[in-house]
Design a protein around this motif. Sequence first.
Motif, short mmCIF file in Angstrom:
data_model
loop_
_atom_site.label_atom_id
_atom_site.label_comp_id
_atom_site.label_asym_id
_atom_site.label_seq_id
_atom_site.Cartn_x
_atom_site.Cartn_y
_atom_site.Cartn_z
N PRO A 180 0.90 -1.03 -0.11
CA PRO A 180 -0.01 0.09 0.04
C PRO A 180 0.79 1.16 0.01
N GLY A 181 0.50 2.34 -0.77
CA GLY A 181 1.34 3.43 -0.86
C GLY A 181 1.81 4.24 0.32
N ASP A 182 1.13 3.83 1.51
CA ASP A 182 1.33 4.28 2.89
C ASP A 182 2.24 3.59 3.63
N ARG A 183 2.85 2.51 3.33
CA ARG A 183 3.48 1.48 4.09
C ARG A 183 5.06 1.62 3.30
N ASP A 184 5.88 1.31 4.51
CA ASP A 184 7.47 0.90 4.06
C ASP A 184 7.64 -0.45 4.08
N VAL A 185 8.57 -0.73 3.07
CA VAL A 185 9.14 -2.24 3.13
C VAL A 185 9.77 -2.45 4.36
N ASN A 186 9.67 -3.58 4.89
CA ASN A 186 10.51 -3.94 6.04
C ASN A 186 11.45 -5.31 5.59
N GLU A 187 12.81 -4.62 5.56
CA GLU A 187 13.76 -5.34 4.80
C GLU A 187 14.11 -6.70 5.35
N ALA A 188 13.76 -6.89 6.69
CA ALA A 188 14.03 -8.23 7.37
C ALA A 188 13.04 -9.11 7.09
N LYS A 189 11.59 -8.67 7.19
CA LYS A 189 10.65 -9.55 6.47
C LYS A 189 10.70 -9.98 4.92
N LEU A 190 11.48 -8.99 4.32
CA LEU A 190 11.39 -9.20 2.85
C LEU A 190 12.72 -10.45 2.69
N ARG A 191 13.58 -10.21 3.59
CA ARG A 191 14.72 -11.13 3.26
C ARG A 191 14.26 -12.45 3.91
N LYS A 192 13.39 -12.55 4.93
CA LYS A 192 12.64 -13.96 5.24
C LYS A 192 11.90 -14.38 4.02
N ALA A 193 11.05 -13.66 3.50
CA ALA A 193 10.07 -14.19 2.65
C ALA A 193 11.02 -14.68 1.32
N LEU A 194 11.93 -14.07 1.01
CA LEU A 194 12.83 -14.58 -0.03
C LEU A 194 14.08 -15.55 0.50
N SER A 195 14.06 -16.05 1.68
CA SER A 195 15.09 -16.92 2.13
C SER A 195 16.39 -16.31 1.80
N THR A 196 16.67 -15.27 1.87
CA THR A 196 18.18 -14.73 1.48
C THR A 196 18.62 -13.98 2.61
N GLY A 197 20.17 -13.93 2.40
CA GLY A 197 20.78 -13.16 3.49
C GLY A 197 21.05 -11.57 3.33
N GLU A 198 20.46 -11.34 1.93
CA GLU A 198 20.69 -9.65 1.59
C GLU A 198 19.76 -9.48 0.32
N VAL A 199 19.32 -8.37 0.68
CA VAL A 199 18.39 -7.74 -0.59
C VAL A 199 18.95 -6.28 -0.82
N LYS A 200 19.05 -6.07 -2.23
CA LYS A 200 19.48 -4.69 -2.68
C LYS A 200 18.36 -4.40 -3.73
N PHE A 201 18.61 -2.69 -3.57
CA PHE A 201 17.60 -2.26 -4.88
C PHE A 201 18.02 -2.79 -6.15
N ALA A 202 17.10 -2.95 -7.01
CA ALA A 202 17.51 -3.52 -8.37
C ALA A 202 18.21 -2.49 -9.14
N SER A 203 19.22 -2.70 -10.21
CA SER A 203 19.99 -1.75 -11.03
C SER A 203 18.85 -1.38 -12.11
N ASP A 204 19.65 -0.52 -13.07
CA ASP A 204 18.71 0.19 -14.12
C ASP A 204 18.58 -1.31 -15.18
N ALA A 205 19.52 -1.95 -15.37
CA ALA A 205 19.40 -3.17 -16.15
C ALA A 205 18.30 -4.05 -15.72
N ASP A 206 18.13 -4.18 -14.40
CA ASP A 206 16.98 -5.07 -13.84
C ASP A 206 15.70 -4.36 -14.28
N PHE A 207 15.71 -3.07 -14.19
CA PHE A 207 14.54 -2.24 -14.29
C PHE A 207 13.97 -2.47 -15.98
N ALA A 208 15.02 -2.50 -16.75
CA ALA A 208 14.77 -2.54 -18.15
C ALA A 208 14.29 -4.06 -18.47
N ALA A 209 15.02 -4.84 -17.70
CA ALA A 209 14.51 -6.32 -18.00
C ALA A 209 13.15 -6.70 -17.46
#
Lengths: 569, 569
Positions: A297-326
């Motif tokens: 929702p537009g009034d909410r912020d992403v919670n990085e820890a929850k997102l890492r957990k959802a993705l089962s990953t140790g780290e998340v980064k903002f995507a690159s321009d190339a990722d946007f294009a792809a």
Amino acid sequence: MRQSKLFGRTLREAPAEAQTPGHRLMLRAAIARPLAAGLYTWLPLGFRVQKKVEQIIREEQNRIGAQEMEMPVLTPAEIWKQTGRWEMLEPITFRTTDHNGREFMVSYTHEEFVHLHAMQELQTYKQLPQIVYHFQSKGRDETRPRAGLLRVREFVMKDAYSFDVDQAGLEKSYAAEYGAYERTFERMGLDAISVESDTGAMGGDVAHEFQVLTEVGEDRIAICSNCDYRANLEKATRHMEDERARADGVPAPSQIATPGTESIEALEASLKLPRDAFLKTLLFRDQSGKVVAVVLPGDRDVNEAKLRKALSTGEVKFASDADFAAAGAVRGYIGPVGLKTPVLVDAGVGGGGYIAGANKKDAHLRDVVLGRDFKGEPVDASDVREGDVCPKCKVGKLSIERGVEVGNIFAYGTYYSDKMRASFVAEDGTHKPFVGGSYGIGVGRSVQTIIETHHDDKGIVWPPQVAPFHVHVIALPVNDDEVRAKAEALVMELEKRDIEVLYDDRDETAGVKFADADLIGIPLRVTVSKRNLKENAVELKPRSASDTEMVPLAGAAARIADIVGSWPR
Amino acid sequence: MRQSKLFGRTLREAPAEAQTPGHRLMLRAAIARPLAAGLYTWLPLGFRVQKKVEQIIREEQNRIGAQEMEMPVLTPAEIWKQTGRWEMLEPITFRTTDHNGREFMVSYTHEEFVHLHAMQELQTYKQLPQIVYHFQSKGRDETRPRAGLLRVREFVMKDAYSFDVDQAGLEKSYAAEYGAYERTFERMGLDAISVESDTGAMGGDVAHEFQVLTEVGEDRIAICSNCDYRANLEKATRHMEDERARADGVPAPSQIATPGTESIEALEASLKLPRDAFLKTLLFRDQSGKVVAVVLPGDRDVNEAKLRKALSTGEVKFASDADFAAAGAVRGYIGPVGLKTPVLVDAGVGGGGYIAGANKKDAHLRDVVLGRDFKGEPVDASDVREGDVCPKCKVGKLSIERGVEVGNIFAYGTYYSDKMRASFVAEDGTHKPFVGGSYGIGVGRSVQTIIETHHDDKGIVWPPQVAPFHVHVIALPVNDDEVRAKAEALVMELEKRDIEVLYDDRDETAGVKFADADLIGIPLRVTVSKRNLKENAVELKPRSASDTEMVPLAGAAARIADIVGSWPR
């Protein structure tokens, strides 16, 4: 201990970079010194505090039957690879390679290794339950060490590990550690509350943190106004009712022109709609290089820890321009409709129509409906905030407070024993996996948190049970023969009674000595001065109060011993 | 402590790779376990021993006024680079680089860092002398870890550092530590002798090692039959008289054909001359890539430690084929005459004529004279050997014994403070460099050396002052209600008297229990058995003797407390 020979110099001013009251006082009082960013040396005063904190932790671990051992700092990569944590922990750990090319980690924690030992030492159910623990240095490659000992790159942790035959056993061990933690923090003078927490890199589902609420903390804790719900924001949820209209009757999405409107704030201002009328779509890249979109929702912020957990990953980064294009997305105008990446949809996104990016420059779509116009995997990836409704009682409102995490406990069950095939012979003769938990306390962080919560504007006010010394004897002036002789006799008498004394024998003024005594914060100050000796008396002053007491010199040691004996241990 | 719940399983057989009696017993008795080559975990039994050893060391350090502190394991490269040891220690240390590219060493030792602290904390001569110490994990990238805890890749060292105003002060601090070491090793049951030693990577000239003589040791110690001269072979010298004829009248070198004669042994056999008639010439490459030739008498071996010292390098390697070619030398026929490299000449090379390689295939030169036919920098780079004459009394003969180095002390003076500009304000107002020494004891190596020197064919025989428990109570059989009740009552009574008890409550046979008791080696075994209880008695047996004593059950705890109280602390 003669203060003139103490290795550690008090400072009038804290270095400018000191960030919190505890950080400033820790440096000024010569508790610890940095060798490099996030790497600290305990000076002798701080070492004594640290040892007392360690001893309290040890006694409470021993009380629940835990056995002390010691695993090494360097740990071989092969074992980490069995559980996938060699990769997962890469961003936050230090690694080294020996001259034969073999890799090691400066250990982050020891679950893998204690399981290896359990496989060797524990063969049957008769040997269970077991809890073992050690105090050992851990490495964390923190990119931003902060606030002295609160966030460092190397620290001693007490980590304990339980092994049980089944889930019920684990629950008992977990409860025993939970109780030990309550007693431990209380004994060291910390008012720590337990909160539900994310399991992070530890695996499993159940975990608690022990948090000391203080504004210098960097953790954010949601606390219910009505029930006992308390959770780290990395884990906290909220009660949600979908108040948005159902999608029935919402027309198909249509494009609207939104030139130069690249943020939720800009949309809010230009379209005069509340923030929750919009969808926020963010593009992330996980540790393995996978790119996902997260829709909130537009009034909410992403919670990085929850997102890492959802993705089962140790780290998340903002995507690159190339990722946007792809992904077929345009920065500032990204939206979930037609996006060429996997989409995660936050639980806060309701069933009604939203305005979302059109994936075209200067354009958004209106009437975007989840399930109809885009699909995604439901996740909980957003922060709760002040005023949200409690997920437990569904009545209370959540407030958000800051805290320092001084301990954490994890019930990971068979997470490690499954991956490592660590088993014992059960009563029925079959091999069963150990059911385990791990239990950590950061020693240095505890020490600084004690300072953060026990000080005044003059300095530290140590709880007696962790103070570097019990008594601070001040001789004034030290070059007066009688003063010196009487002060030294008193110090000897106190030390004979096993009272720990810092003896200020420096040739300094009363002002300097009293200021240092207040700064260092030893619980009881005893002044042997020329003036007091005229009345054959010495002056006692507790650090935590402003009243002083004159006691006859002859009975001073006994009186001081009474006071020291009355303190909690 | 109930043995049924002890984390650590005794082994009937030691793993085949165990190399020494202490290594085998340490593994069999569950003192420690390897996680990887040279990386060990202290299991709870061994942890208790290690803590007692640590406490003895601590008490003796505190007794001489040393202050305990704690420096980190990870140490920043910049500081090591100030003294040149970042490079020098490269071959034997572990390094890591953080995610910002900054380099750290898993600390090898802490001279640089304690000097850094001294610069900050110690400002004037009034604060001196000072000794500080810590117990901290060290990393050593040993290519060949061996014999369990005797040579490992990570270990806890007690390292102390002294700071004095001048050389006389250093000598006092050095003597204080020397005395502390004598008491420390005696208290932990080790018969350690001090020997002169190489200063290695520590700098300075004066150093002693504390060596426990045992054939499992890898150090070789020269001991004089007549005086108190004792030195590590890395440092030992010998008295030499040049008995070779002077070069007067020795003809100019002439070539002799020596086809297929590529070693001193081969020359000896073919020319029928004693080995010392030949020169041995060896080509080495140091850490910086510099190639040097070392010339020794044919009957002497090069001593690598002495050579490293002579070259001020951390590592020497045999030269490559390319190095031989560049030097104008031929493998098997290398000699000092005409060699195109710097030449070092061992002090054992006399003034007479030698046979040496001709730097041509299948050829040697005879009548080669030092100073006339070749020149070189004089060094001491050869091993002494059994029967050499003592360099101190010039009368006794040296014997060579094997030892384990359990401690070392170095008087390095201003080696570090000069390089780091670490100074204090002296009494005359000028800035003077700290004059220092460092003092190490390996905790784990001490523990295993105790086992190496305190065992019989059944197991360990711990000196009481470092034993994991004081008393081993054995219940036989444990499933007899009366036996169990009486045994447990006795254990409780002993523990109330602060006696440390391991209680064998396992459902095992007498044979298994007694064998484990002998293996684990707790000083006093107390057997509560059905048979003994018929006489209302329990059986006491010291681990170090074969006689047993029956004592009435009623007075058993008091009798045991007497025995335990009579032990050295």
